[in-house]
Design an enzyme around this catalytic site. Structure first.
Site, PDB file in Angstrom:
ATOM      1  N   HIS A  75     -14.371   2.753  -4.540  1.00  0.00           N
ATOM      2  CA  HIS A  75     -13.143   3.567  -4.607  1.00  0.00           C
ATOM      3  C   HIS A  75     -12.957   4.090  -6.026  1.00  0.00           C
ATOM      4  O   HIS A  75     -12.552   3.353  -6.929  1.00  0.00           O
ATOM      5  CB  HIS A  75     -11.903   2.779  -4.175  1.00  0.00           C
ATOM      6  CG  HIS A  75     -10.676   3.644  -4.106  1.00  0.00           C
ATOM      7  ND1 HIS A  75     -10.256   4.249  -2.945  1.00  0.00           N
ATOM      8  CD2 HIS A  75      -9.800   4.060  -5.062  1.00  0.00           C
ATOM      9  CE1 HIS A  75      -9.157   4.961  -3.180  1.00  0.00           C
ATOM     10  NE2 HIS A  75      -8.867   4.872  -4.466  1.00  0.00           N
ATOM     11  N   ARG A 129      -9.965  11.022   4.568  1.00  0.00           N
ATOM     12  CA  ARG A 129      -8.851  10.184   4.118  1.00  0.00           C
ATOM     13  C   ARG A 129      -7.546  10.772   4.647  1.00  0.00           C
ATOM     14  O   ARG A 129      -7.290  11.978   4.484  1.00  0.00           O
ATOM     15  CB  ARG A 129      -8.800  10.151   2.596  1.00  0.00           C
ATOM     16  CG  ARG A 129      -7.824   9.130   2.028  1.00  0.00           C
ATOM     17  CD  ARG A 129      -7.771   9.228   0.521  1.00  0.00           C
ATOM     18  NE  ARG A 129      -7.243   8.029  -0.104  1.00  0.00           N
ATOM     19  CZ  ARG A 129      -6.646   8.015  -1.294  1.00  0.00           C
ATOM     20  NH1 ARG A 129      -6.520   9.136  -1.983  1.00  0.00           N
ATOM     21  NH2 ARG A 129      -6.199   6.900  -1.810  1.00  0.00           N
ATOM     22  N   TYR A 164      -4.371   5.545   3.519  1.00  0.00           N
ATOM     23  CA  TYR A 164      -3.615   5.028   2.369  1.00  0.00           C
ATOM     24  C   TYR A 164      -2.145   5.012   2.738  1.00  0.00           C
ATOM     25  O   TYR A 164      -1.551   6.066   2.984  1.00  0.00           O
ATOM     26  CB  TYR A 164      -3.855   5.916   1.140  1.00  0.00           C
ATOM     27  CG  TYR A 164      -3.289   5.373  -0.165  1.00  0.00           C
ATOM     28  CD1 TYR A 164      -3.001   4.016  -0.327  1.00  0.00           C
ATOM     29  CD2 TYR A 164      -3.063   6.212  -1.248  1.00  0.00           C
ATOM     30  CE1 TYR A 164      -2.500   3.525  -1.526  1.00  0.00           C
ATOM     31  CE2 TYR A 164      -2.566   5.729  -2.459  1.00  0.00           C
ATOM     32  CZ  TYR A 164      -2.278   4.384  -2.585  1.00  0.00           C
ATOM     33  OH  TYR A 164      -1.786   3.902  -3.768  1.00  0.00           O
ATOM     34  N   ASP A 177     -11.031   2.151  -8.725  1.00  0.00           N
ATOM     35  CA  ASP A 177      -9.936   3.118  -8.669  1.00  0.00           C
ATOM     36  C   ASP A 177      -9.875   3.998  -9.929  1.00  0.00           C
ATOM     37  O   ASP A 177      -8.872   4.657 -10.189  1.00  0.00           O
ATOM     38  CB  ASP A 177      -8.574   2.462  -8.414  1.00  0.00           C
ATOM     39  CG  ASP A 177      -7.495   3.492  -8.076  1.00  0.00           C
ATOM     40  OD1 ASP A 177      -7.829   4.523  -7.483  1.00  0.00           O
ATOM     41  OD2 ASP A 177      -6.321   3.270  -8.434  1.00  0.00           O
TER      42      ASP A 177
HETATM   43  C1  0GY Z   1      -5.474   5.925  -5.726  1.00  0.00           C
HETATM   44  C2  0GY Z   1      -4.028   5.826  -5.770  1.00  0.00           C
HETATM   45  C3  0GY Z   1      -3.152   6.822  -6.031  1.00  0.00           C
HETATM   46  C4  0GY Z   1      -3.416   8.215  -5.939  1.00  0.00           C
HETATM   47  C5  0GY Z   1      -4.183   8.806  -4.997  1.00  0.00           C
HETATM   48  O1  0GY Z   1      -4.852  10.636  -3.760  1.00  0.00           O
HETATM   49  C6  0GY Z   1      -4.245  10.253  -4.759  1.00  0.00           C
HETATM   50  O2  0GY Z   1      -3.681  11.023  -5.547  1.00  0.00           O
HETATM   51  O3  0GY Z   1      -4.911   8.094  -4.178  1.00  0.00           O
HETATM   52  C7  0GY Z   1      -1.771   6.430  -6.360  1.00  0.00           C
HETATM   53  O4  0GY Z   1      -1.086   7.184  -7.063  1.00  0.00           O
HETATM   54  O5  0GY Z   1      -1.354   5.337  -5.913  1.00  0.00           O
HETATM   55  O6  0GY Z   1      -6.096   5.308  -4.896  1.00  0.00           O
HETATM   56  O7  0GY Z   1      -6.021   6.644  -6.562  1.00  0.00           O
END
Ligand code: 0GY
Length: 293
Positions: A29, A122, A155, A248
């Site tokens: 990730h 996603r 998510y 991440d």
């Molecule tokens: C992550 C978490 C975040 C952001 C995103 O798609 C995204 O902008 O996933 C977050 O802000 O919690 O997994 O990068």
């Protein structure tokens, strides 16, 4: 375009981890952001990040002792997967991707993404990151990706899990990977009804996997991540064949601290305490899901 106010850029010089990942380990990730001059951010984005391009990602991979990446399309690039595809084409066999697409995506476009190394879509339900998408759209995207053998990455935050169960049930023919352990409130504890509901979701649905990632986002105590470790460890021990791990990087939208990626890697042996568990988490599971389709 300037970064969002208060946006914290990624750590400039993460330490070399004390824990050495096994050869072939996958960071499952991470993201690429821009660079904006080449890959502009989406007009509908909710934040403007610090540029974090493919060369920086691949340098970090090598520095941390990883071999491969799964690069996940982030909301700041919307449904334009060009930066992701460019990174995948550069990495070849060393990376796979997770794209974000709309319901009008064509079969030809999906095939182009597949050829570049995309293996999943996603679906993002985090309200601060995206506008709401009707469930029918997710279902129609799911029907389109199924023939390619792709899976679904979701998510969401813990309070939203219960309401999403009927939608998740529609994806039962595929693997569904839940980002960041379903974002539990770790102050409630591993035995809380909230986290145990997530454990039950996984126990009841053998197609549901999770990423035991993001201690930096979940912690209330800080970068020792002591309060997050028991959550990740419980999932690794109970569902050893359905867990993935990722840095991440570049950690968008952090406000408490900028995580040192070397410190994050050092969390791995605390959540996967044996070599056998580490091999499943870092190699066998991600390779099966992303490389052996
Ligand atoms: C992550 C978490 C975040 C952001 C995103 O798609 C995204 O902008 O996933 C977050 O802000 O919690 O997994 O990068």
């Amino acid at each position: 375009m300037a970064m969002s106010e208060g946006y914290l850029p990624f750590h400039p010089n993460p330490k070399k981890p004390d824990y050495q990942p096994p050869a072939g380990a996958v960071d499952a990730h991470c993201h690429v952001f821009g660079p904006e001059a080449e890959f502009p951010y989406a007009p509908e984005r909710k934040y403007t990040p610090c540029d974090a391009g493919k060369d920086q990602l691949f340098a970090l991979r090598d520095h941390l002792g990883f071999s491969r990446n799964v690069i996940v399309q982030a909301s700041c690039h919307g449904k334009n997967n060009d930066a992701l595809v460019d990174a995948l084409e550069t990495a070849g066999e060393l990376a796979r991707g997770v794209a974000v697409v709309g319901k009008d995506i064509t079969v030809d476009e999906l095939k182009r993404l597949d050829a570049a190394g995309v293996r999943a879509v996603r679906f993002n339900f985090v309200k601060r990151l995206v506008d709401t998408t009707p469930w029918e759209d997710f279902v129609s995207i799911y029907e389109k990706i199924k023939p390619l053998g792709w899976h679904v990455v979701v998510y969401f935050e813990a309070p939203d899990m219960e309401g999403l169960k009927p939608l998740l049930a529609k994806f039962s023919d595929s693997i569904v990977v839940v980002d960041h352990m379903g974002r539990p409130d770790v102050s409630k504890g591993v035995d809380s009804a909230e986290f145990q509901a997530f454990v039950k979701l996984m126990a009841d649905n053998p197609n549901i996997w999770t990423k035991v990632s993001c201690p930096e986002r979940l912690t209330m105590t800080g970068p020792d991540y002591d309060d997050v470790v028991p959550f990740a460890r419980a999932l690794v021990e109970q569902f050893s064949d359905r867990v993935l791990w990722g840095t991440d990087w570049p950690h968008p939208n952090m406000s408490s601290h900028v995580p040192d990626d070397g410190v994050l890697v050092d969390v791995i042996p605390r959540i996967a305490p044996t070599e056998a568990l580490q091999k499943k988490l870092l190699i066998d599971n991600p390779m099966r899901l992303y490389w052996e389709k």
